[in-house]
Scaffold this motif. Structure first.
Motif, PDB file in Angstrom:
ATOM      1  N   GLU A 197       0.799  -1.230   0.000  1.00  0.00           N
ATOM      2  CA  GLU A 197       0.000   0.000   0.000  1.00  0.00           C
ATOM      3  C   GLU A 197       0.831   1.279   0.000  1.00  0.00           C
ATOM      4  OE1 GLU A 197      -4.143  -0.500   1.744  1.00  0.00           O
ATOM      5  OE2 GLU A 197      -2.910  -1.639   3.146  1.00  0.00           O
ATOM      6  N   THR A 198       1.923   1.298   0.745  1.00  0.00           N
ATOM      7  CA  THR A 198       2.712   2.550   0.800  1.00  0.00           C
ATOM      8  C   THR A 198       3.797   2.568  -0.273  1.00  0.00           C
ATOM      9  OG1 THR A 198       4.385   1.669   2.315  1.00  0.00           O
ATOM     10  CG2 THR A 198       2.428   2.636   3.310  1.00  0.00           C
ATOM     11  N   GLY A 199       4.151   1.389  -0.806  1.00  0.00           N
ATOM     12  CA  GLY A 199       5.205   1.317  -1.806  1.00  0.00           C
ATOM     13  C   GLY A 199       6.613   1.454  -1.224  1.00  0.00           C
ATOM     14  N   ARG A 200       6.698   1.600   0.108  1.00  0.00           N
ATOM     15  CA  ARG A 200       8.035   1.748   0.722  1.00  0.00           C
ATOM     16  C   ARG A 200       8.685   0.388   0.942  1.00  0.00           C
ATOM     17  NH1 ARG A 200       7.273   5.370   6.013  1.00  0.00           N
ATOM     18  NH2 ARG A 200       9.542   5.359   6.211  1.00  0.00           N
ATOM     19  N   LYS A 201      10.001   0.379   0.843  1.00  0.00           N
ATOM     20  CA  LYS A 201      10.749  -0.858   1.084  1.00  0.00           C
ATOM     21  C   LYS A 201      11.041  -1.020   2.570  1.00  0.00           C
ATOM     22  CE  LYS A 201      13.365  -1.201  -3.243  1.00  0.00           C
ATOM     23  NZ  LYS A 201      14.740  -1.107  -3.784  1.00  0.00           N
ATOM     24  N   SER A 202      11.084  -2.282   3.010  1.00  0.00           N
ATOM     25  CA  SER A 202      11.479  -2.551   4.400  1.00  0.00           C
ATOM     26  C   SER A 202      12.226  -3.876   4.462  1.00  0.00           C
ATOM     27  CB  SER A 202      10.258  -2.584   5.320  1.00  0.00           C
ATOM     28  OG  SER A 202       9.484  -3.729   5.070  1.00  0.00           O
ATOM     29  N   LEU A 203      12.938  -4.072   5.560  1.00  0.00           N
ATOM     30  CA  LEU A 203      13.689  -5.319   5.743  1.00  0.00           C
ATOM     31  C   LEU A 203      12.756  -6.406   6.264  1.00  0.00           C
ATOM     32  CD1 LEU A 203      16.911  -4.120   7.637  1.00  0.00           C
ATOM     33  CD2 LEU A 203      16.739  -4.792   5.220  1.00  0.00           C
ATOM     34  N   LEU A 204      12.746  -7.545   5.593  1.00  0.00           N
ATOM     35  CA  LEU A 204      12.031  -8.695   6.171  1.00  0.00           C
ATOM     36  C   LEU A 204      13.083  -9.584   6.831  1.00  0.00           C
ATOM     37  CD1 LEU A 204       9.722 -10.523   6.842  1.00  0.00           C
ATOM     38  CD2 LEU A 204       9.567 -11.240   4.473  1.00  0.00           C
ATOM     39  N   VAL A 205      13.500  -9.154   8.006  1.00  0.00           N
ATOM     40  CA  VAL A 205      14.439  -9.965   8.791  1.00  0.00           C
ATOM     41  C   VAL A 205      13.858 -10.147  10.178  1.00  0.00           C
ATOM     42  CG1 VAL A 205      16.537  -9.270   7.578  1.00  0.00           C
ATOM     43  CG2 VAL A 205      15.794  -7.964   9.573  1.00  0.00           C
ATOM     44  N   ASN A 206      14.202 -11.259  10.786  1.00  0.00           N
ATOM     45  CA  ASN A 206      13.796 -11.531  12.159  1.00  0.00           C
ATOM     46  C   ASN A 206      14.557 -12.761  12.637  1.00  0.00           C
ATOM     47  OD1 ASN A 206      12.234 -13.961  11.454  1.00  0.00           O
ATOM     48  ND2 ASN A 206      10.785 -12.530  10.510  1.00  0.00           N
ATOM     49  N   GLU A 207      14.218 -13.205  13.831  1.00  0.00           N
ATOM     50  CA  GLU A 207      15.002 -14.294  14.435  1.00  0.00           C
ATOM     51  C   GLU A 207      14.489 -15.692  14.076  1.00  0.00           C
ATOM     52  OE1 GLU A 207      16.776 -11.824  18.227  1.00  0.00           O
ATOM     53  OE2 GLU A 207      15.000 -13.055  18.576  1.00  0.00           O
ATOM     54  N   ARG A 208      13.626 -15.768  13.084  1.00  0.00           N
ATOM     55  CA  ARG A 208      13.153 -17.083  12.641  1.00  0.00           C
ATOM     56  C   ARG A 208      13.650 -17.393  11.235  1.00  0.00           C
ATOM     57  NH1 ARG A 208       6.960 -16.459  14.900  1.00  0.00           N
ATOM     58  NH2 ARG A 208       7.485 -16.479  17.126  1.00  0.00           N
ATOM     59  N   ILE A 209      14.834 -16.887  10.919  1.00  0.00           N
ATOM     60  CA  ILE A 209      15.443 -17.104   9.602  1.00  0.00           C
ATOM     61  C   ILE A 209      16.661 -17.990   9.792  1.00  0.00           C
ATOM     62  CG2 ILE A 209      16.664 -15.953   7.715  1.00  0.00           C
ATOM     63  CD1 ILE A 209      14.903 -13.532   8.129  1.00  0.00           C
ATOM     64  N   SER A 210      16.779 -19.026   8.958  1.00  0.00           N
ATOM     65  CA  SER A 210      17.907 -19.956   9.121  1.00  0.00           C
ATOM     66  C   SER A 210      19.084 -19.599   8.231  1.00  0.00           C
ATOM     67  CB  SER A 210      17.448 -21.387   8.845  1.00  0.00           C
ATOM     68  OG  SER A 210      16.991 -21.485   7.514  1.00  0.00           O
ATOM     69  N   GLY A 211      18.877 -18.841   7.163  1.00  0.00           N
ATOM     70  CA  GLY A 211      20.017 -18.511   6.312  1.00  0.00           C
ATOM     71  C   GLY A 211      19.620 -17.624   5.146  1.00  0.00           C
ATOM     72  N   ILE A 212      20.631 -17.158   4.447  1.00  0.00           N
ATOM     73  CA  ILE A 212      20.407 -16.301   3.280  1.00  0.00           C
ATOM     74  C   ILE A 212      20.810 -17.096   2.044  1.00  0.00           C
ATOM     75  CG2 ILE A 212      21.026 -14.132   2.144  1.00  0.00           C
ATOM     76  CD1 ILE A 212      21.535 -12.921   4.899  1.00  0.00           C
ATOM     77  N   VAL A 213      19.911 -17.150   1.095  1.00  0.00           N
ATOM     78  CA  VAL A 213      20.117 -17.973  -0.098  1.00  0.00           C
ATOM     79  C   VAL A 213      21.361 -17.498  -0.858  1.00  0.00           C
ATOM     80  CG1 VAL A 213      19.111 -18.669  -2.308  1.00  0.00           C
ATOM     81  CG2 VAL A 213      17.657 -18.477  -0.283  1.00  0.00           C
ATOM     82  N   GLY A 214      22.240 -18.474  -1.188  1.00  0.00           N
ATOM     83  CA  GLY A 214      23.429 -18.161  -1.977  1.00  0.00           C
ATOM     84  C   GLY A 214      24.656 -17.814  -1.154  1.00  0.00           C
ATOM     85  N   LEU A 215      24.456 -17.473   0.122  1.00  0.00           N
ATOM     86  CA  LEU A 215      25.608 -17.186   0.978  1.00  0.00           C
ATOM     87  C   LEU A 215      26.007 -18.459   1.719  1.00  0.00           C
ATOM     88  CD1 LEU A 215      24.873 -13.708   2.629  1.00  0.00           C
ATOM     89  CD2 LEU A 215      25.722 -14.236   0.350  1.00  0.00           C
ATOM     90  N   THR A 216      27.250 -18.509   2.149  1.00  0.00           N
ATOM     91  CA  THR A 216      27.634 -19.639   2.990  1.00  0.00           C
ATOM     92  C   THR A 216      26.950 -19.465   4.339  1.00  0.00           C
ATOM     93  OG1 THR A 216      29.526 -18.512   3.975  1.00  0.00           O
ATOM     94  CG2 THR A 216      29.934 -19.745   1.921  1.00  0.00           C
TER      95      THR A 216
END
Ligand SMILES: O=C(O)CCC(=O)C(=O)O
Ligand SMILES: [Fe+2]
Length: 305
Positions: A197-216
């Motif tokens: 609705e606002t078109g603004r970007k935000s970080l979707l990060v939190n403590e229920r993430i196991s890893g970042i795709v493509g990174l070790t």
């Protein structure tokens, strides 16, 4: 009575007075509240202790379609009204409530599913003598305060979200946990999301993430540690100290939150929650990739993309 909206914090939060919860909202009042919600991210309504569950549901519908809570344990739903979820330390049907320790790490509701929630309206019915505040972090601000170089690096990245990282999940009923895992295999979401609705970007990060795709594993762990620390810095937080009768409405599309455990859990805390269903499916299942270790999983997802 006139509606008034008073900011409570710089990062988020505004208190709304003058709403009559017993009557349907007229269009102009509804539009005023909706715009205030998008602007302030967290709205606090006081004095709703007399609200009936039906009125809570009707009021919540002003902000979106309600979730029928199919993903939740049936015992934690209000008897006969599945639109209301009970988050409580009080035993349910003589057994410890599986929602007694809900929200104990920073999270974004349902980010472990392909359709994270739009928001929720949480009503405080009973509270412990002290403690048990809920904190909300404004993730527009955490994105916008990163350097342009870091933002450009993060923009195309994706993360693996995992329901098994819910803090305290191992203390819940094993049958429920098994069912929860079965229903919620790991999913992938963009790390940077655009608010519908606002078109603004935000970080979707939190403590229920196991890893970042493509990174070790090591790279992902380090980066997530930094991003989580940054996203929950004090400058980005609105901290809500509950009173009985408060309704807190938050926008789950640009925030994370945590429910602090700093209270006597033998005392009653009873919160009734209506949840707003996410408008779009923004994630995809990660399960199509076979891998033994987390690291090879992250690499394999990147290779398959
Ligand atoms: O109990 C609370 O204060 C919040 C719990 C929570 O995370 C939620 O309702 O989504
Ligand atoms: Fe939550």
């Amino acid at each position: 009575m006139m509606i008034s909206i008073t900011p409570l914090g710089y990062a988020a939060g505004a208190e709304v007075t003058g709403v009559d919860f017993t009557q349907p909202l007229d269009n102009s009042t509804r539009d005023t509240l909706y715009s205030a919600w998008l602007k302030h991210i967290v709205l606090v309504f006081k004095g709703a202790e007399q609200l009936t569950p039906e009125q809570h549901i009707a009021f919540s519908r002003n902000f979106g379609k309600l979730d029928g809570h199919e993903s939740q344990v049936p015992e934690t739903l209000y008897p006969g009204l599945p639109e209301i979820l009970l988050i409580t330390t009080k035993p349910i049907q003589g057994k410890p409530s599986s929602s007694r320790n809900a929200g104990r790490n920073w999270h974004t509701d349902l980010s472990y599913s392909t359709r994270p929630a739009k928001g929720a309206l949480l009503l405080c019915k009973e509270k412990p003598e002290v403690g048990s505040d809920t904190l909300f972090a404004n993730h527009y601000l955490s994105y916008e305060t990163l350097s342009p170089t870091m933002r450009a690096f993060l923009d195309p990245l994706e993360c693996v979200h995992d329901a098994t990282l819910i803090k305290g999940i191992e203390k819940r009923d094993p049958a429920h946990v098994a069912e929860m895992k079965r229903r919620n295999p790991p999913v992938i979401h963009p790390l940077v999301r655009v608010h519908p609705e606002t078109g603004r970007k935000s970080l979707l990060v939190n403590e229920r993430i196991s890893g970042i795709v493509g990174l070790t594993d090591e790279e992902g762990t380090m980066l997530l540690r930094f991003l989580n620390q940054h996203a929950t810095a004090q400058e980005f937080i609105y901290r809500h100290r509950w009173s009985v009768g408060d309704i807190v409405l938050w926008d789950n599309r640009c925030t994370s939150h945590i429910a602090l455990a700093d209270f006597d859990t033998n005392q009653a805390r009873l919160m009734l929650r209506c949840s707003l269903e996410g408008e779009v499916v923004s994630g995809r299942l990660a399960e199509r990739v076979e891998a033994e270790s987390k690291e090879s999983l992250l690499q394999a997802i990147a290779a398959a993309a």
